[in-house]
Design a protein around this motif. Structure first.
Motif, PDB file in Angstrom:
ATOM      1  N   LYS A  30       0.703  -1.373   0.270  1.00  0.00           N
ATOM      2  CA  LYS A  30      -0.454  -0.196   0.215  1.00  0.00           C
ATOM      3  C   LYS A  30       0.494   1.208  -0.001  1.00  0.00           C
ATOM      4  N   LEU A  31       2.203   1.036   1.164  1.00  0.00           N
ATOM      5  CA  LEU A  31       2.956   2.740   0.499  1.00  0.00           C
ATOM      6  C   LEU A  31       2.636   3.089  -1.087  1.00  0.00           C
ATOM      7  N   PRO A  32       3.587   2.400  -2.127  1.00  0.00           N
ATOM      8  CA  PRO A  32       3.974   3.284  -2.939  1.00  0.00           C
ATOM      9  C   PRO A  32       2.272   4.392  -3.698  1.00  0.00           C
ATOM     10  N   GLU A  33       1.054   3.920  -3.433  1.00  0.00           N
ATOM     11  CA  GLU A  33      -0.367   4.617  -3.561  1.00  0.00           C
ATOM     12  C   GLU A  33      -0.459   5.621  -3.008  1.00  0.00           C
ATOM     13  N   LEU A  34      -0.046   5.180  -1.586  1.00  0.00           N
ATOM     14  CA  LEU A  34      -0.164   6.104  -0.095  1.00  0.00           C
ATOM     15  C   LEU A  34       0.677   7.441   0.148  1.00  0.00           C
ATOM     16  N   ILE A  35       1.955   7.472  -1.378  1.00  0.00           N
ATOM     17  CA  ILE A  35       3.177   8.336  -1.770  1.00  0.00           C
ATOM     18  C   ILE A  35       2.323   8.670  -2.904  1.00  0.00           C
ATOM     19  N   LYS A  36       1.720   8.520  -3.946  1.00  0.00           N
ATOM     20  CA  LYS A  36       1.873   9.265  -4.895  1.00  0.00           C
ATOM     21  C   LYS A  36       0.065   9.862  -4.015  1.00  0.00           C
ATOM     22  N   ARG A  37      -0.543   9.177  -3.572  1.00  0.00           N
ATOM     23  CA  ARG A  37      -1.923  10.325  -3.358  1.00  0.00           C
ATOM     24  C   ARG A  37      -1.492  11.604  -2.600  1.00  0.00           C
ATOM     25  N   LEU A  38      -0.211  11.685  -1.865  1.00  0.00           N
ATOM     26  CA  LEU A  38       0.297  12.509  -1.076  1.00  0.00           C
ATOM     27  C   LEU A  38       1.005  13.273  -2.084  1.00  0.00           C
ATOM     28  N   ASN A  47       0.592  14.359  -5.077  1.00  0.00           N
ATOM     29  CA  ASN A  47      -0.756  14.536  -5.922  1.00  0.00           C
ATOM     30  C   ASN A  47      -1.478  15.648  -5.397  1.00  0.00           C
ATOM     31  N   ASN A  48      -1.440  14.895  -4.278  1.00  0.00           N
ATOM     32  CA  ASN A  48      -2.546  16.377  -2.950  1.00  0.00           C
ATOM     33  C   ASN A  48      -1.574  17.932  -3.274  1.00  0.00           C
ATOM     34  N   ALA A  49      -0.314  17.536  -2.636  1.00  0.00           N
ATOM     35  CA  ALA A  49       0.455  18.515  -2.288  1.00  0.00           C
ATOM     36  C   ALA A  49       0.848  19.237  -3.906  1.00  0.00           C
ATOM     37  N   LEU A  50       1.088  18.541  -4.513  1.00  0.00           N
ATOM     38  CA  LEU A  50       0.755  19.223  -6.039  1.00  0.00           C
ATOM     39  C   LEU A  50       0.073  20.111  -6.542  1.00  0.00           C
ATOM     40  N   ASN A  51      -1.549  19.329  -5.882  1.00  0.00           N
ATOM     41  CA  ASN A  51      -2.404  20.363  -6.480  1.00  0.00           C
ATOM     42  C   ASN A  51      -2.824  21.703  -5.316  1.00  0.00           C
ATOM     43  N   ASN A  52      -2.809  21.231  -4.177  1.00  0.00           N
ATOM     44  CA  ASN A  52      -2.722  22.357  -3.291  1.00  0.00           C
ATOM     45  C   ASN A  52      -1.051  23.033  -3.062  1.00  0.00           C
ATOM     46  N   GLY A  69       1.801  25.153  -0.954  1.00  0.00           N
ATOM     47  CA  GLY A  69       1.566  25.654  -0.053  1.00  0.00           C
ATOM     48  C   GLY A  69       1.005  25.013   0.914  1.00  0.00           C
ATOM     49  N   GLN A  70       0.811  24.046   0.831  1.00  0.00           N
ATOM     50  CA  GLN A  70       0.261  22.825   1.985  1.00  0.00           C
ATOM     51  C   GLN A  70       0.731  21.437   2.068  1.00  0.00           C
ATOM     52  N   ARG A  71       0.738  21.285   3.595  1.00  0.00           N
ATOM     53  CA  ARG A  71       1.876  19.923   4.008  1.00  0.00           C
ATOM     54  C   ARG A  71       0.636  19.291   3.843  1.00  0.00           C
ATOM     55  N   MET A  72       0.786  18.056   3.019  1.00  0.00           N
ATOM     56  CA  MET A  72      -0.472  16.661   2.899  1.00  0.00           C
ATOM     57  C   MET A  72       0.685  15.217   3.941  1.00  0.00           C
ATOM     58  N   THR A  73      -0.424  15.232   4.645  1.00  0.00           N
ATOM     59  CA  THR A  73       0.283  14.465   5.518  1.00  0.00           C
ATOM     60  C   THR A  73      -0.705  12.697   5.788  1.00  0.00           C
ATOM     61  N   ASP A  74       0.592  12.216   6.425  1.00  0.00           N
ATOM     62  CA  ASP A  74      -0.534  11.234   6.533  1.00  0.00           C
ATOM     63  C   ASP A  74      -0.289  10.336   7.655  1.00  0.00           C
ATOM     64  N   VAL A  75      -0.734   8.910   8.630  1.00  0.00           N
ATOM     65  CA  VAL A  75      -0.087   8.563   9.632  1.00  0.00           C
ATOM     66  C   VAL A  75       0.097   6.935   9.373  1.00  0.00           C
ATOM     67  N   GLU A 107       5.057  17.840   0.080  1.00  0.00           N
ATOM     68  CA  GLU A 107       4.966  19.578   0.330  1.00  0.00           C
ATOM     69  C   GLU A 107       5.967  19.959  -0.448  1.00  0.00           C
ATOM     70  N   ILE A 108       5.449  21.446  -1.921  1.00  0.00           N
ATOM     71  CA  ILE A 108       5.881  21.353  -2.388  1.00  0.00           C
ATOM     72  C   ILE A 108       7.052  22.954  -1.853  1.00  0.00           C
ATOM     73  N   ILE A 109       7.948  23.289  -1.885  1.00  0.00           N
ATOM     74  CA  ILE A 109       8.318  24.112  -0.653  1.00  0.00           C
ATOM     75  C   ILE A 109       9.908  24.690  -1.967  1.00  0.00           C
ATOM     76  N   GLN A 110      10.017  25.080  -1.462  1.00  0.00           N
ATOM     77  CA  GLN A 110      11.387  26.175  -2.744  1.00  0.00           C
ATOM     78  C   GLN A 110      12.027  25.213  -3.422  1.00  0.00           C
ATOM     79  N   GLN A 111      12.393  24.861  -2.649  1.00  0.00           N
ATOM     80  CA  GLN A 111      13.983  24.014  -3.506  1.00  0.00           C
ATOM     81  C   GLN A 111      13.244  22.774  -4.373  1.00  0.00           C
ATOM     82  N   GLY A 112      11.861  22.295  -4.451  1.00  0.00           N
ATOM     83  CA  GLY A 112      10.742  21.082  -5.329  1.00  0.00           C
ATOM     84  C   GLY A 112       9.982  20.966  -4.526  1.00  0.00           C
TER      85      GLY A 112
END
Length: 192
Positions: free
Chosen positions: A147-155, A157-162, A164-170, A179-184
């Motif tokens: 399940k890890l690959p899909e979780l990573i892709k979801r996080l 994709n959510n970061a790319l679509n949002n 300035g926001q940090r997307m998290t999952d436990v 999250e998108i930061i200045q370097q990438g």
């Protein structure tokens, strides 16, 4: 006269006792802060060694016919780990696209956070980023490796679509984020 000397001694002793009480409270606060700082329980050199094995496992699980040939391209050279000194960070690069892997160190020298940075927009760099993120996730979380690959892709994709926001999952006792930061685009894992 004796009463006068006793008063002087007491008047000098009271501020000293108050100062020592303050020192203890500061020490207590620092001790509590150090205890609250939870590391991932793995040193940078042990992480590098295990990461090198995890890359081969991820490639094999992906049914990559070139796994044996590709895995050495992503190994972390333990002797090339950059320790940030007083900043208590480490950084290294792996793979043909030179994907940056970085983290912060706890006071005990173990990794406090570990992350993978995507700074190049090429298809190869993206594939390398996901490979490194999955291998890192397998190492420091107890998540289901299927399940890890899909979780990573979801996080991601959510970061790319949002922006300035940090997307998290436990996952277990770990917090995965993107999250998108200045370097990438930064994918990171830390203790929750």
């Amino acid at each position: 006269m004796n009463k006068h000397i006793v008063r002087i001694v007491l008047s000098l002793l009271v501020p000293f006792l108050l100062l020592t009480a303050c020192d203890h409270s500061v020490d207590d606060k620092l001790a509590a802060q150090a205890a609250a700082e939870q590391s991932l329980g793995i040193s940078p050199s042990l992480f590098a060694t295990k990461f090198n094995r995890a890359i081969a496992d991820v490639l094999e699980d992906r049914k990559d016919d070139d796994a044996g040939r590709m895995a050495p391209l992503y190994t972390i050279d333990v002797t090339q780990l950059h320790n940030g000194g007083e900043k208590r960070t480490f950084q290294t690069q792996v793979g043909p696209a030179q994907t940056s892997m970085m983290g912060s160190l706890a006071k005990d020298g173990d990794l406090k956070t570990v992350g993978v940075l995507l700074s190049n927009r090429s298809e190869g760099a993206r594939a390398e980023f996901f490979l490194c993120a999955e291998a890192t996730s397998r190492l420091v979380t107890d998540g289901d490796k299927q399940k890890l690959p899909e979780l990573i892709k979801r996080l991601v994709n959510n970061a790319l679509n949002n922006p300035g926001q940090r997307m998290t999952d436990v996952v277990g006792d770990k917090l995965m984020s993107a999250e998108i930061i200045q370097q990438g685009l930064m994918f990171q894992i830390e203790h929750k």
